[in-house]
Scaffold this motif. Structure first.
Motif, PDB file in Angstrom:
ATOM      1  N   ASP A 183       1.006  -1.349 -11.336  1.00  0.00           N
ATOM      2  CA  ASP A 183       1.212  -2.795 -11.359  1.00  0.00           C
ATOM      3  C   ASP A 183       0.434  -3.439 -10.211  1.00  0.00           C
ATOM      4  N   LYS A 184      -0.659  -4.105 -10.533  1.00  0.00           N
ATOM      5  CA  LYS A 184      -1.535  -4.679  -9.518  1.00  0.00           C
ATOM      6  C   LYS A 184      -0.930  -5.879  -8.811  1.00  0.00           C
ATOM      7  N   GLU A 185       0.148  -6.420  -9.363  1.00  0.00           N
ATOM      8  CA  GLU A 185       0.832  -7.515  -8.695  1.00  0.00           C
ATOM      9  C   GLU A 185       1.721  -7.005  -7.556  1.00  0.00           C
ATOM     10  N   LYS A 186       2.098  -5.730  -7.627  1.00  0.00           N
ATOM     11  CA  LYS A 186       3.011  -5.164  -6.636  1.00  0.00           C
ATOM     12  C   LYS A 186       2.330  -4.189  -5.679  1.00  0.00           C
ATOM     13  N   TYR A 187       1.309  -3.468  -6.179  1.00  0.00           N
ATOM     14  CA  TYR A 187       0.746  -2.379  -5.380  1.00  0.00           C
ATOM     15  C   TYR A 187      -0.765  -2.533  -5.196  1.00  0.00           C
ATOM     16  N   ASP A 188      -1.194  -2.279  -3.987  1.00  0.00           N
ATOM     17  CA  ASP A 188      -2.607  -2.332  -3.626  1.00  0.00           C
ATOM     18  C   ASP A 188      -3.148  -0.904  -3.614  1.00  0.00           C
ATOM     19  N   LEU A 189      -3.484  -0.400  -4.804  1.00  0.00           N
ATOM     20  CA  LEU A 189      -3.939   0.981  -4.903  1.00  0.00           C
ATOM     21  C   LEU A 189      -5.313   1.177  -4.268  1.00  0.00           C
ATOM     22  N   GLU A 190      -6.110   0.155  -4.254  1.00  0.00           N
ATOM     23  CA  GLU A 190      -7.455   0.275  -3.673  1.00  0.00           C
ATOM     24  C   GLU A 190      -7.389   0.671  -2.204  1.00  0.00           C
ATOM     25  N   ASN A 191      -6.314   0.254  -1.528  1.00  0.00           N
ATOM     26  CA  ASN A 191      -6.136   0.582  -0.119  1.00  0.00           C
ATOM     27  C   ASN A 191      -4.979   1.557   0.095  1.00  0.00           C
ATOM     28  N   SER A 192      -4.695   2.344  -0.933  1.00  0.00           N
ATOM     29  CA  SER A 192      -3.677   3.382  -0.853  1.00  0.00           C
ATOM     30  C   SER A 192      -4.353   4.753  -0.834  1.00  0.00           C
ATOM     31  N   TYR A 193      -3.565   5.794  -0.495  1.00  0.00           N
ATOM     32  CA  TYR A 193      -4.118   7.136  -0.352  1.00  0.00           C
ATOM     33  C   TYR A 193      -3.191   8.176  -0.956  1.00  0.00           C
ATOM     34  N   VAL A 194      -3.800   9.244  -1.478  1.00  0.00           N
ATOM     35  CA  VAL A 194      -3.088  10.473  -1.798  1.00  0.00           C
ATOM     36  C   VAL A 194      -3.368  11.453  -0.673  1.00  0.00           C
ATOM     37  N   CYS A 243      -7.359   5.242  -6.197  1.00  0.00           N
ATOM     38  CA  CYS A 243      -7.222   5.067  -4.757  1.00  0.00           C
ATOM     39  C   CYS A 243      -8.063   6.144  -4.060  1.00  0.00           C
ATOM     40  N   LYS A 244      -7.827   6.389  -2.795  1.00  0.00           N
ATOM     41  CA  LYS A 244      -8.604   7.361  -2.037  1.00  0.00           C
ATOM     42  C   LYS A 244      -7.744   8.574  -1.697  1.00  0.00           C
ATOM     43  N   ALA A 245      -8.410   9.662  -1.336  1.00  0.00           N
ATOM     44  CA  ALA A 245      -7.713  10.895  -0.986  1.00  0.00           C
ATOM     45  C   ALA A 245      -7.937  11.251   0.476  1.00  0.00           C
ATOM     46  N   ILE A 246      -6.887  11.730   1.112  1.00  0.00           N
ATOM     47  CA  ILE A 246      -6.984  12.383   2.416  1.00  0.00           C
ATOM     48  C   ILE A 246      -6.680  13.850   2.155  1.00  0.00           C
ATOM     49  N   THR A 253      -6.315  19.171  -7.023  1.00  0.00           N
ATOM     50  CA  THR A 253      -5.539  18.326  -7.933  1.00  0.00           C
ATOM     51  C   THR A 253      -5.071  17.047  -7.248  1.00  0.00           C
ATOM     52  N   ASP A 254      -4.852  17.092  -5.937  1.00  0.00           N
ATOM     53  CA  ASP A 254      -4.465  15.881  -5.206  1.00  0.00           C
ATOM     54  C   ASP A 254      -5.636  14.908  -5.118  1.00  0.00           C
ATOM     55  N   ARG A 285       0.854  -1.178   0.000  1.00  0.00           N
ATOM     56  CA  ARG A 285       0.000   0.000   0.000  1.00  0.00           C
ATOM     57  C   ARG A 285       0.892   1.231   0.000  1.00  0.00           C
ATOM     58  N   VAL A 286       0.406   2.304  -0.625  1.00  0.00           N
ATOM     59  CA  VAL A 286       1.229   3.486  -0.832  1.00  0.00           C
ATOM     60  C   VAL A 286       0.519   4.719  -0.272  1.00  0.00           C
ATOM     61  N   LEU A 287       1.295   5.619   0.311  1.00  0.00           N
ATOM     62  CA  LEU A 287       0.834   6.967   0.604  1.00  0.00           C
ATOM     63  C   LEU A 287       1.555   7.907  -0.356  1.00  0.00           C
ATOM     64  N   PHE A 288       0.808   8.453  -1.317  1.00  0.00           N
ATOM     65  CA  PHE A 288       1.349   9.445  -2.238  1.00  0.00           C
ATOM     66  C   PHE A 288       1.166  10.810  -1.567  1.00  0.00           C
ATOM     67  N   ILE A 289       2.255  11.440  -1.141  1.00  0.00           N
ATOM     68  CA  ILE A 289       2.166  12.632  -0.299  1.00  0.00           C
ATOM     69  C   ILE A 289       2.675  13.856  -1.055  1.00  0.00           C
ATOM     70  N   ASP A 290       1.826  14.851  -1.120  1.00  0.00           N
ATOM     71  CA  ASP A 290       2.216  16.143  -1.670  1.00  0.00           C
ATOM     72  C   ASP A 290       3.225  16.803  -0.723  1.00  0.00           C
ATOM     73  N   ARG A 291       4.055  17.708  -1.246  1.00  0.00           N
ATOM     74  CA  ARG A 291       5.051  18.371  -0.411  1.00  0.00           C
ATOM     75  C   ARG A 291       4.561  19.717   0.113  1.00  0.00           C
ATOM     76  N   ASP A 292       4.323  20.646  -0.807  1.00  0.00           N
ATOM     77  CA  ASP A 292       3.979  22.017  -0.416  1.00  0.00           C
ATOM     78  C   ASP A 292       2.523  22.100   0.009  1.00  0.00           C
ATOM     79  N   GLY A 293       2.304  22.591   1.209  1.00  0.00           N
ATOM     80  CA  GLY A 293       0.948  22.671   1.746  1.00  0.00           C
ATOM     81  C   GLY A 293       0.565  21.453   2.551  1.00  0.00           C
ATOM     82  N   THR A 294       1.446  20.452   2.568  1.00  0.00           N
ATOM     83  CA  THR A 294       1.145  19.195   3.261  1.00  0.00           C
ATOM     84  C   THR A 294       2.251  18.839   4.247  1.00  0.00           C
TER      85      THR A 294
END
Length: 379
Positions: free
Chosen positions: A116-127, A143-146, A133-134, A3-12
């Protein structure tokens, strides 16, 4: 799958600096309040890969030279690393103008490796980000957004009408990293899962930290009764709605429900830190059932139970083994099931109740523990 957290830098991670919003000088650098406290806990306690994704308009041009950006950015990254916050990758789009380019958020040109669905579980990942835009990026990644909505000009605490279609993408909206940490820590074990084939359509809602609420409808009365035992004795909130080809026989409905339920458990237990992992139990009248479970990431079933009747209710007794085998395979758990007794109804009900109690013991989580219950370092 990670699972991945895609994290913005500026403002976050850091506060933005109007009017240019370019952090090109140390005098403009200010870290987001309590970011270090709670992002450190997220990195240490939760099983996510951290990926930074940032738009830096015109980086490398005369208006925004590398020489003003790089020292500040390197300082930020080093400060994060010193607190145990390690990003596996940093993706920066510097295009300007950017019309038609697919690398700028919310486009996913920089992030194609994560599809790549074999490596990453985007359904349970977040931006995690502070701009619309995020949220759009989360939708594009499936995936989902916080939404760390700290700027009233971006919607005053609510998504603007123009992008109301994105509301379903937002898992939470907040202004605090503390709330993000608590959401990720406590919200991992509630899932919705569907499994549709040409033979069955199954929808499951599962809360491992529930109170025993059940809503079961498979078209098979005795099977419904057994699934209800799992919810009530396991203290799980569980909805299972299944529509199968019962005009043929019961096989596909029971098998696919076992698979779907196992898949739902695998999703809900994506982060196993702090949980017991093992469970067992239980007698019922003259029947004695023992169910041992290990949510250790490997599937195996030992079945030591025999039934003299062909059916109990409308459920073939041969399908009991098949249900638990399907669950074990999909949930990636070990099951060791043993039962003896005289009454066939009591025997199988004892097995399901023992299964529920074993699950309850195994998924129990100590909120103060960060322990991963294995010496391997991975479950």
């Amino acid at each position: 799958m990670k699972r991945v957290l895609f994290i913005d830098r500026d403002g976050t991670i850091i506060n933005e600096a109007p009017p240019t919003y370019q952090i090109d000088d140390f005098s403009k650098l200010e870290f987001y309040p309590y970011m270090f406290t709670y992002l450190t806990k997220i990195a240490a306690e939760l099983d996510y890969e951290l990926v930074m994704v940032s738009n830096q308009d015109g980086l490398g041009t005369d208006a925004f030279p590398e020489s003003t950006f790089t020292p500040v950015h390197d300082f930020i990254m080093k400060a994060l690393e010193n607190e145990g916050i390690h990003f596996s990758a940093v993706h920066i789009d510097r295009s300007f103008p950017h019309e038609g380019l697919d690398t700028r958020k919310p486009s996913i040109g920089m992030l194609k490796d994560y599809l790549d669905k074999e490596k990453y579980d985007l359904e349970n990942s977040y931006v995690i980000g502070d701009r619309i835009t995020d949220v759009q990026l989360a939708k594009n990644l499936a995936c989902k957004a916080i939404w760390l909505n700290n700027d009233p000009s971006l919607g005053g605490g609510e998504i603007a009408d123009a992008v109301e279609a994105l509301r379903e993408v937002v898992a939470m909206e907040t202004t605090e990293w503390k709330a993000i940490y608590e959401f990720l820590k406590q919200g991992l074990r509630v899932v919705e899962h569907e499994r549709y084939t040409h033979e069955t359509k199954i929808s499951i809602k599962l809360n491992l930290d529930g109170t025993g609420k059940a809503d079961i409808a498979t078209g098979l009365g005795f099977f419904d009764h057994m699934l209800d035992q799992i919810a009530r004795h396991g203290k799980l909130d569980m909805t299972v709605h299944a529509k199968g080809d019962l005009h043929i026989d019961e096989h596909h409905t029971i098998e696919d429900t076992g698979i779907a339920l196992g898949e739902a458990f695998a999703k809900a237990l994506a982060d196993k830190r702090g949980m017991e992992r093992y469970g067992f139990a239980l007698p019922m009248d003259e029947a004695e059932a023992k169910v041992l479970v290990d949510f250790g990431g490997r599937n195996w079933l030992v079945w030591n139970a025999e039934f003299k009747r062909e059916k109990i209710g409308e459920m073939p007794t041969e399908m009991f083994f098949h249900f638990f085998k399907s669950f074990s395979d999909a949930a990636k758990c070990n099951l060791n099931i043993e039962c003896k007794g005289d009454n066939e109804h009591h025997k199988i009900e004892a097995i399901f109740k023992a299964f529920a109690k074993a699950i309850r013991m195994a998924v129990k989580r100590d909120p103060f523990s960060n322990h991963l219950p294995t010496t391997k370092g991975l479950l």
